[in-house]
Design a protein around this motif. Structure first.
Motif, PDB file in Angstrom:
ATOM      1  N   ASP A   1      -6.391 -21.426 -16.782  1.00  0.00           N
ATOM      2  CA  ASP A   1      -5.302 -22.328 -17.172  1.00  0.00           C
ATOM      3  C   ASP A   1      -4.924 -22.131 -18.639  1.00  0.00           C
ATOM      4  OD1 ASP A   1      -5.293 -23.334 -14.619  1.00  0.00           O
ATOM      5  OD2 ASP A   1      -6.519 -25.105 -15.101  1.00  0.00           O
ATOM      6  N   GLY A   2      -5.935 -21.963 -19.504  1.00  0.00           N
ATOM      7  CA  GLY A   2      -5.649 -21.735 -20.916  1.00  0.00           C
ATOM      8  C   GLY A   2      -4.896 -20.440 -21.146  1.00  0.00           C
ATOM      9  N   ALA A   3      -5.245 -19.422 -20.366  1.00  0.00           N
ATOM     10  CA  ALA A   3      -4.550 -18.134 -20.483  1.00  0.00           C
ATOM     11  C   ALA A   3      -3.100 -18.254 -20.031  1.00  0.00           C
ATOM     12  CB  ALA A   3      -5.282 -17.083 -19.666  1.00  0.00           C
ATOM     13  N   ARG A   4      -2.858 -18.994 -18.950  1.00  0.00           N
ATOM     14  CA  ARG A   4      -1.492 -19.185 -18.460  1.00  0.00           C
ATOM     15  C   ARG A   4      -0.626 -19.877 -19.507  1.00  0.00           C
ATOM     16  NH1 ARG A   4      -0.234 -19.088 -12.900  1.00  0.00           N
ATOM     17  NH2 ARG A   4       1.208 -20.810 -13.226  1.00  0.00           N
ATOM     18  N   THR A   5      -1.193 -20.897 -20.147  1.00  0.00           N
ATOM     19  CA  THR A   5      -0.440 -21.612 -21.176  1.00  0.00           C
ATOM     20  C   THR A   5      -0.106 -20.694 -22.345  1.00  0.00           C
ATOM     21  OG1 THR A   5      -1.498 -23.706 -20.563  1.00  0.00           O
ATOM     22  CG2 THR A   5      -0.492 -23.577 -22.760  1.00  0.00           C
ATOM     23  N   ALA A   6      -1.086 -19.903 -22.757  1.00  0.00           N
ATOM     24  CA  ALA A   6      -0.859 -18.975 -23.876  1.00  0.00           C
ATOM     25  C   ALA A   6       0.167 -17.919 -23.503  1.00  0.00           C
ATOM     26  CB  ALA A   6      -2.173 -18.326 -24.287  1.00  0.00           C
ATOM     27  N   LEU A   7       0.135 -17.471 -22.264  1.00  0.00           N
ATOM     28  CA  LEU A   7       1.078 -16.447 -21.824  1.00  0.00           C
ATOM     29  C   LEU A   7       2.515 -16.942 -21.940  1.00  0.00           C
ATOM     30  CD1 LEU A   7       1.501 -13.646 -20.453  1.00  0.00           C
ATOM     31  CD2 LEU A   7       1.426 -14.857 -18.260  1.00  0.00           C
ATOM     32  N   LYS A   8       2.747 -18.188 -21.560  1.00  0.00           N
ATOM     33  CA  LYS A   8       4.103 -18.726 -21.616  1.00  0.00           C
ATOM     34  C   LYS A   8       4.639 -18.789 -23.043  1.00  0.00           C
ATOM     35  CE  LYS A   8       3.749 -21.559 -17.430  1.00  0.00           C
ATOM     36  NZ  LYS A   8       3.794 -22.952 -16.885  1.00  0.00           N
ATOM     37  N   ALA A   9       3.739 -18.845 -24.011  1.00  0.00           N
ATOM     38  CA  ALA A   9       4.162 -18.949 -25.410  1.00  0.00           C
ATOM     39  C   ALA A   9       4.446 -17.597 -26.048  1.00  0.00           C
ATOM     40  CB  ALA A   9       3.085 -19.676 -26.217  1.00  0.00           C
ATOM     41  N   THR A  10       4.098 -16.493 -25.392  1.00  0.00           N
ATOM     42  CA  THR A  10       4.241 -15.185 -26.036  1.00  0.00           C
ATOM     43  C   THR A  10       5.679 -14.807 -26.378  1.00  0.00           C
ATOM     44  OG1 THR A  10       4.176 -14.083 -23.858  1.00  0.00           O
ATOM     45  CG2 THR A  10       2.103 -14.263 -25.076  1.00  0.00           C
ATOM     46  N   PRO A  11       6.706 -15.218 -25.624  1.00  0.00           N
ATOM     47  CA  PRO A  11       8.074 -14.851 -26.049  1.00  0.00           C
ATOM     48  C   PRO A  11       8.454 -15.425 -27.401  1.00  0.00           C
ATOM     49  CG  PRO A  11       8.052 -15.507 -23.737  1.00  0.00           C
ATOM     50  CD  PRO A  11       6.716 -15.868 -24.301  1.00  0.00           C
ATOM     51  N   GLY A  12       7.822 -16.531 -27.793  1.00  0.00           N
ATOM     52  CA  GLY A  12       8.112 -17.104 -29.096  1.00  0.00           C
ATOM     53  C   GLY A  12       7.317 -16.472 -30.217  1.00  0.00           C
ATOM     54  N   GLN A  13       6.368 -15.614 -29.871  1.00  0.00           N
ATOM     55  CA  GLN A  13       5.524 -14.970 -30.881  1.00  0.00           C
ATOM     56  C   GLN A  13       5.931 -13.524 -31.141  1.00  0.00           C
ATOM     57  OE1 GLN A  13       2.021 -16.080 -28.520  1.00  0.00           O
ATOM     58  NE2 GLN A  13       1.180 -17.019 -30.375  1.00  0.00           N
ATOM     59  N   LEU A  14       6.550 -12.902 -30.161  1.00  0.00           N
ATOM     60  CA  LEU A  14       7.007 -11.519 -30.316  1.00  0.00           C
ATOM     61  C   LEU A  14       8.515 -11.482 -30.109  1.00  0.00           C
ATOM     62  CD1 LEU A  14       4.340  -9.451 -28.344  1.00  0.00           C
ATOM     63  CD2 LEU A  14       4.485  -9.849 -30.793  1.00  0.00           C
ATOM     64  N   ALA A  15       9.230 -11.027 -31.126  1.00  0.00           N
ATOM     65  CA  ALA A  15      10.688 -11.031 -31.056  1.00  0.00           C
ATOM     66  C   ALA A  15      11.206 -10.208 -29.891  1.00  0.00           C
ATOM     67  CB  ALA A  15      11.267 -10.514 -32.374  1.00  0.00           C
ATOM     68  N   VAL A  16      10.571  -9.064 -29.619  1.00  0.00           N
ATOM     69  CA  VAL A  16      11.060  -8.194 -28.549  1.00  0.00           C
ATOM     70  C   VAL A  16      10.925  -8.861 -27.189  1.00  0.00           C
ATOM     71  CG1 VAL A  16       8.853  -6.974 -28.248  1.00  0.00           C
ATOM     72  CG2 VAL A  16      10.986  -5.848 -27.627  1.00  0.00           C
ATOM     73  N   LEU A  17       9.865  -9.655 -26.998  1.00  0.00           N
ATOM     74  CA  LEU A  17       9.717 -10.388 -25.743  1.00  0.00           C
ATOM     75  C   LEU A  17      10.752 -11.499 -25.643  1.00  0.00           C
ATOM     76  CD1 LEU A  17       5.812 -10.751 -25.578  1.00  0.00           C
ATOM     77  CD2 LEU A  17       7.247  -8.978 -24.559  1.00  0.00           C
ATOM     78  N   GLY A  18      11.002 -12.159 -26.772  1.00  0.00           N
ATOM     79  CA  GLY A  18      12.002 -13.219 -26.776  1.00  0.00           C
ATOM     80  C   GLY A  18      13.375 -12.691 -26.428  1.00  0.00           C
TER      81      GLY A  18
END
Length: 552
Positions: free
Chosen positions: A175-192
């Protein structure tokens, strides 16, 4: 009902992880946008776990043959080792290190003379996940946040906060990994900008979900690969590699180089420094004398040479990115070459000529799936496949047929030796029609007689008579033609026999352990005894075959 954290749970974990990554492979491939948008992260993770699963099954089979049952340490150790030797790409290599970190705790604990079981399964799993997350940062040359590293750390944090049995801890980590995964677009510009989550992190969520399922018996929800929440404004953090490695925005190195390496710790420390100066996306994982090295460079030969200086590299894979900008979708090349080669020197030589290479050791032939993956990594609509070994013709044919079902036009060039592959690659011309290129490459290979020198391992009958262990064998076109006691003398005899029928060019490919003077002595012999015949010498680096000879 929760299941115990034991060898059977590791076996179940492997099976469930392989199923999960099989389901998610194409979706994860589709969101692989950085550092190279080559759409293979899901496939690489699947192949890495497939190798891990095979190793675990082999461990169970080995114990079954002796009437014993494997312990947790046996199963998790086999899983980590299988992932290490079969790791593909950045994400696969990092996952292999993550499994190795877990193994360090579940087999021996973090402290001297302390067994992981002393704390109970739940606490052992908490410490294992923490060590796994920390070890991934140690493996990556320039770790950054918003990647699979961040997802692994979040999983460990959630596991430490959880109370209950091992199944509860595993579910909390998922569950913690899923939550962190959803936040990755806000941490990497290319993903965003792409509106996707990190591909490597997505694979790790699937892996942790499989662990939770194996221990609890519940079924995890599918992995979310698109960003659900509103994305931050563009231009956030510096764009970084989607697998945890810093990477420059825009263009990048031309080659991905991966190999297994037998070397001691001090040599690997020097290797890290040298490779870090050659390129980026550097990940080195492993230990106890065996390492998996991954780097993106412009000079593939230099990366392989660095491995040779550090120890004994093998299973070398060199993929040519064809100058594809890192922030764009991969552009399909019109035509590419995929070549199987027996040594690091030949791998570098073929890669510099633009080929995607699969390097092998004697006794460890590539599977058809490995060749299919190399064809995919070539990113071309048309591919020339050079097996360079008679024994690989059926494997290569199966790989070609599989690739054709995926829409790639594949021609299997019937090269039976690496020297025939060199000849075929020399006349390869992407600018002419596919069929004309096939004819030219096939003709060049067919016009090249090939020979190799080997050392007999035991007494046996051959077409040239009885050989004894230690004799030098000269094989011409696959058959033993000369038996000798000296490498140089046997090589000159083989050359004379081959050139008695004529020839214009001699190619010599020197093995890893031959004397430095062998190439010069043979070149001089050809020049003095066979006028108007040119000779070219390559440092092939192959270990089991001291010398390869080609005559065109």
């Amino acid at each position: 009902m929760p299941y115990p954290l034991d060898a059977a749970a590791v076996r179940a974990w492997c099976g469930l992880a392989l199923e999960a990554l099989g389901r998610e492979r194409e979706r994860i491939d589709a969101i692989n946008v950085y550092p190279v948008a080559d759409g293979d992260t899901g496939t690489n993770l699947y192949l890495t776990l497939e190798s891990a699963t095979r190793a675990v099954e082999a461990a169970f089979d080995g114990h079954a043959s002796t009437g014993t049952a494997p312990r947790l340490a046996d199963a998790i150790g086999a899983m980590a080792h299988g992932a290490l030797i079969g790791a593909r790409g950045n994400s696969g290599t990092i996952v292999a290190q993550l499994l190795r970190g877990m193994t360090e705790v579940l087999t021996a604990g973090d402290e001297p003379d302390r067994d992981a079981r002393d704390d109970g399964p739940a606490e052992a799993l908490r410490r294992a996940l923490r060590r796994a997350a920390a070890s991934t940062y140690e493996a990556v040359a320039h770790p950054v946040e918003g990647t699979v590293l961040t997802v692994a750390t979040a999983a460990a944090d959630a596991a430490e906060r959880a109370t209950g049995d091992a199944a509860t801890v595993a579910r909390a980590a998922h569950d913690g990994a899923r939550t962190a995964l959803k936040a990755t677009p806000g941490q990497l510009a290319v993903l965003g900008r792409a509106g996707v989550v990190d591909a490597g992190g997505c694979g790790l969520v699937a892996l942790l979900g499989a662990l939770a399922d194996a221990l609890s018996g519940d079924v995890s929800a599918p992995v979310t690969v698109r960003a659900d929440d509103p994305l931050p404004e563009a231009g956030g953090p510096e764009a970084t590699g989607a697998d945890g490695c810093a990477a420059p925005d825009g263009g990048g190195p031309a080659f991905e180089v991966i190999y297994l390496l037998e070397a001691d710790d001090s040599a690997v420390a020097r290797l890290r420094t040298r490779l870090d100066g050659l390129g980026d996306s550097l990940v080195v994982v492993g230990g106890d004398g065996l390492w998996n090295v991954h780097v993106h460079v412009d000079d593939a030969g230099a990366a392989v040479e660095a491995g040779i200086e550090a120890g004994r590299p093998y299973r070398i894979r060199i993929t040519h990115f064809a100058g594809t900008p890192r922030t764009k979708e991969p552009e399909m090349a019109a035509r590419a070459v995929v070549a199987v080669v027996p040594g690091p020197g030949l791998a570098g030589l073929c890669a510099e000529a633009g080929a995607t290479t699969v390097s092998v050791r004697p006794g460890e032939p590539p599977a058809s799936g490995e060749l299919v993956q190399a064809i995919r990594q070539a990113h071309a609509r048309e591919v020339m496949l050079l097996p360079n070994d008679t024994e690989l013709r059926h494997t290569a044919a199966a790989a070609a047929e599989q690739a054709r079902t995926e829409g790639v036009r594949v021609a299997l060039i019937p090269t039976r030796s690496a020297v025939q592959g060199i000849a075929a690659l020399a006349v390869h011309e992407p600018g002419r029609s596919f069929d004309e290129d096939v004819v030219a490459m096939t003709a060049a290979a067919g016009a090249t007689r090939y020979a190799e020198l080997a050392v007999a391992e035991r007494q046996s009958w051959t077409m040239a008579g009885v050989c004894q262990a230690g004799d030098v064998l000269g094989l011409i076109d696959g058959d033993v033609a000369v038996i000798g006691a000296d490498l140089t003398a046997t090589a000159t005899t083989v050359l004379d026999r081959m050139l008695s029928a004529g020839g214009e060019m001699v190619t010599l490919v020197l093995g890893a352990d031959v004397p430095d003077t062998l190439g010069e002595r043979l070149e001089r012999h050809v020049r003095e005894r066979h006028l108007a015949v040119d000779t070219v010498v390559y440092e092939g680096g192959q270990y089991a075959v001291p010398l390869l000879i080609g005559v065109e």
